[in-house]
Write a protein that holds these residues in place. Structure first.
Motif, PDB file in Angstrom:
ATOM      1  N   GLU A 118      55.184  57.969 104.351  1.00 43.69           N
ATOM      2  CA  GLU A 118      54.757  58.196 102.966  1.00 43.69           C
ATOM      3  C   GLU A 118      55.358  57.187 101.988  1.00 43.69           C
ATOM      4  OE1 GLU A 118      54.472  61.785  99.655  1.00 43.69           O
ATOM      5  OE2 GLU A 118      55.522  62.144 101.546  1.00 43.69           O
ATOM      6  N   MET A 121      53.310  54.096 101.836  1.00 52.30           N
ATOM      7  CA  MET A 121      52.003  54.230 101.199  1.00 52.30           C
ATOM      8  C   MET A 121      52.085  54.010  99.698  1.00 52.30           C
ATOM      9  SD  MET A 121      50.362  57.539 103.023  1.00 52.30           S
ATOM     10  CE  MET A 121      50.513  57.814 104.775  1.00 52.30           C
ATOM     11  N   LYS A 122      53.269  54.172  99.152  1.00 58.02           N
ATOM     12  CA  LYS A 122      53.431  54.088  97.702  1.00 58.02           C
ATOM     13  C   LYS A 122      54.004  52.749  97.238  1.00 58.02           C
ATOM     14  CE  LYS A 122      53.578  59.018  97.265  1.00 58.02           C
ATOM     15  NZ  LYS A 122      54.290  60.193  96.893  1.00 58.02           N
ATOM     16  N   GLN A 134      46.345  50.375 103.172  1.00 54.43           N
ATOM     17  CA  GLN A 134      46.987  51.360 102.320  1.00 54.43           C
ATOM     18  C   GLN A 134      45.965  52.384 101.817  1.00 54.43           C
ATOM     19  OE1 GLN A 134      48.964  49.712  98.858  1.00 54.43           O
ATOM     20  NE2 GLN A 134      50.524  51.297  98.943  1.00 54.43           N
ATOM     21  N   LEU A 138      46.228  56.351 102.662  1.00 53.59           N
ATOM     22  CA  LEU A 138      46.263  57.351 101.592  1.00 53.59           C
ATOM     23  C   LEU A 138      45.108  58.345 101.728  1.00 53.59           C
ATOM     24  CD1 LEU A 138      47.255  55.003  98.658  1.00 53.59           C
ATOM     25  CD2 LEU A 138      48.569  57.008  99.414  1.00 53.59           C
ATOM     26  N   SER A 142      45.677  62.294 102.267  1.00 57.23           N
ATOM     27  CA  SER A 142      45.072  63.227 101.329  1.00 57.23           C
ATOM     28  C   SER A 142      44.218  64.262 102.064  1.00 57.23           C
ATOM     29  CB  SER A 142      44.225  62.464 100.314  1.00 57.23           C
ATOM     30  OG  SER A 142      43.575  63.368  99.466  1.00 57.23           O
ATOM     31  N   LEU A 157      47.574  61.989  95.710  1.00 56.28           N
ATOM     32  CA  LEU A 157      47.306  60.896  96.649  1.00 56.28           C
ATOM     33  C   LEU A 157      45.940  60.260  96.377  1.00 56.28           C
ATOM     34  CD1 LEU A 157      48.659  62.559  99.910  1.00 56.28           C
ATOM     35  CD2 LEU A 157      49.631  60.550  98.778  1.00 56.28           C
ATOM     36  N   TYR A 160      46.120  58.082  93.248  1.00 59.40           N
ATOM     37  CA  TYR A 160      46.802  56.815  93.563  1.00 59.40           C
ATOM     38  C   TYR A 160      45.891  55.918  94.399  1.00 59.40           C
ATOM     39  CZ  TYR A 160      50.481  53.581  94.882  1.00 59.40           C
ATOM     40  OH  TYR A 160      51.231  52.447  95.070  1.00 59.40           O
ATOM     41  N   ARG A 161      45.213  56.507  95.383  1.00 61.48           N
ATOM     42  CA  ARG A 161      44.292  55.726  96.226  1.00 61.48           C
ATOM     43  C   ARG A 161      43.175  55.118  95.385  1.00 61.48           C
ATOM     44  NH1 ARG A 161      39.795  58.346  99.691  1.00 61.48           N
ATOM     45  NH2 ARG A 161      39.060  58.426  97.576  1.00 61.48           N
TER      46      ARG A 161
END
Length: 187
Positions: A118, A121-122, A134, A138, A142, A157, A160-161
């Motif tokens: 995780e 991914m950020k 990425q 994500l 999610s 998520l 952000y994606r």
């Protein structure tokens, strides 16, 4: 083989091509050949790539073995207890592996696999190929959160994606526009 002695990345490319053709055995053959030829790497990337071939075939145990080997080698080189994260290369492989675990009904193990990567991914990324990975990771995470009724996390998520997808598509449109402009100028 003679070219591969000077450019071992050819084996890696052949492996990826065979994997896209769903010929995992051939992909593993070329990965093993690359690993034997180079012997320069630490084995982390090799085992992650091998895990990808087993994930493609839904062979959970073999994928787990390869990922455990990659993590073992990485742990030997660095100390995760000091807050170090796994290398970015683990993100797409572990998210695919976690999705396989989820598909096989192993929800708790899937959650642990997603949580392991995780932080990766950020992390901000700028290269288009990494952005694609990425975005995919994500999306998988999610979907897992939605399936396990973690709706707030799933929404976060996805937001952000979507912001990363916007950046990716803007970059892609800009690049395509430059390519088309260049082609028109040549014509």
């Amino acid at each position: 083989d003679s070219m591969a002695l000077y450019m071992p990345a050819i084996y890696s490319k052949l492996s990826k091509c065979y994997l896209k053709l769903q010929r995992s055995d051939s992909a593993r053959f070329y990965l093993a050949k690359m690993h034997r030829k180079t012997q320069q790497g630490d084995g982390v990337v090799f085992f992650c790539q091998m895990a990808e071939t087993y994930i493609e075939e839904s062979r959970e145990d073999s994928a787990a073995f390869c990922l455990n080997e990659a993590v073992r080698i990485f742990n030997k080189q660095s100390d995760l207890s000091r807050g170090a994260f796994l290398p970015r290369y683990f993100m797409p492989v572990y998210s695919s592996y976690a999705s396989l675990l989820q598909k096989n009904g192993k929800t708790q193990q899937a959650g642990e696999a997603f949580r392991l990567v995780e932080p990766l991914m950020k992390e901000p990324v700028t290269e288009p190929a990494r952005l694609e990975k990425q975005i995919d990771a994500l999306g998988r995470y999610s979907a897992f959160c939605q399936a396990t009724k973690q709706y707030k996390k799933a929404a976060d998520l996805l937001v952000y994606r979507d912001s990363i997808q916007k950046i990716y598509y803007e970059e892609k449109i800009s690049s395509d526009s430059k390519n088309w402009t260049g082609r028109f100028e040549i014509q």
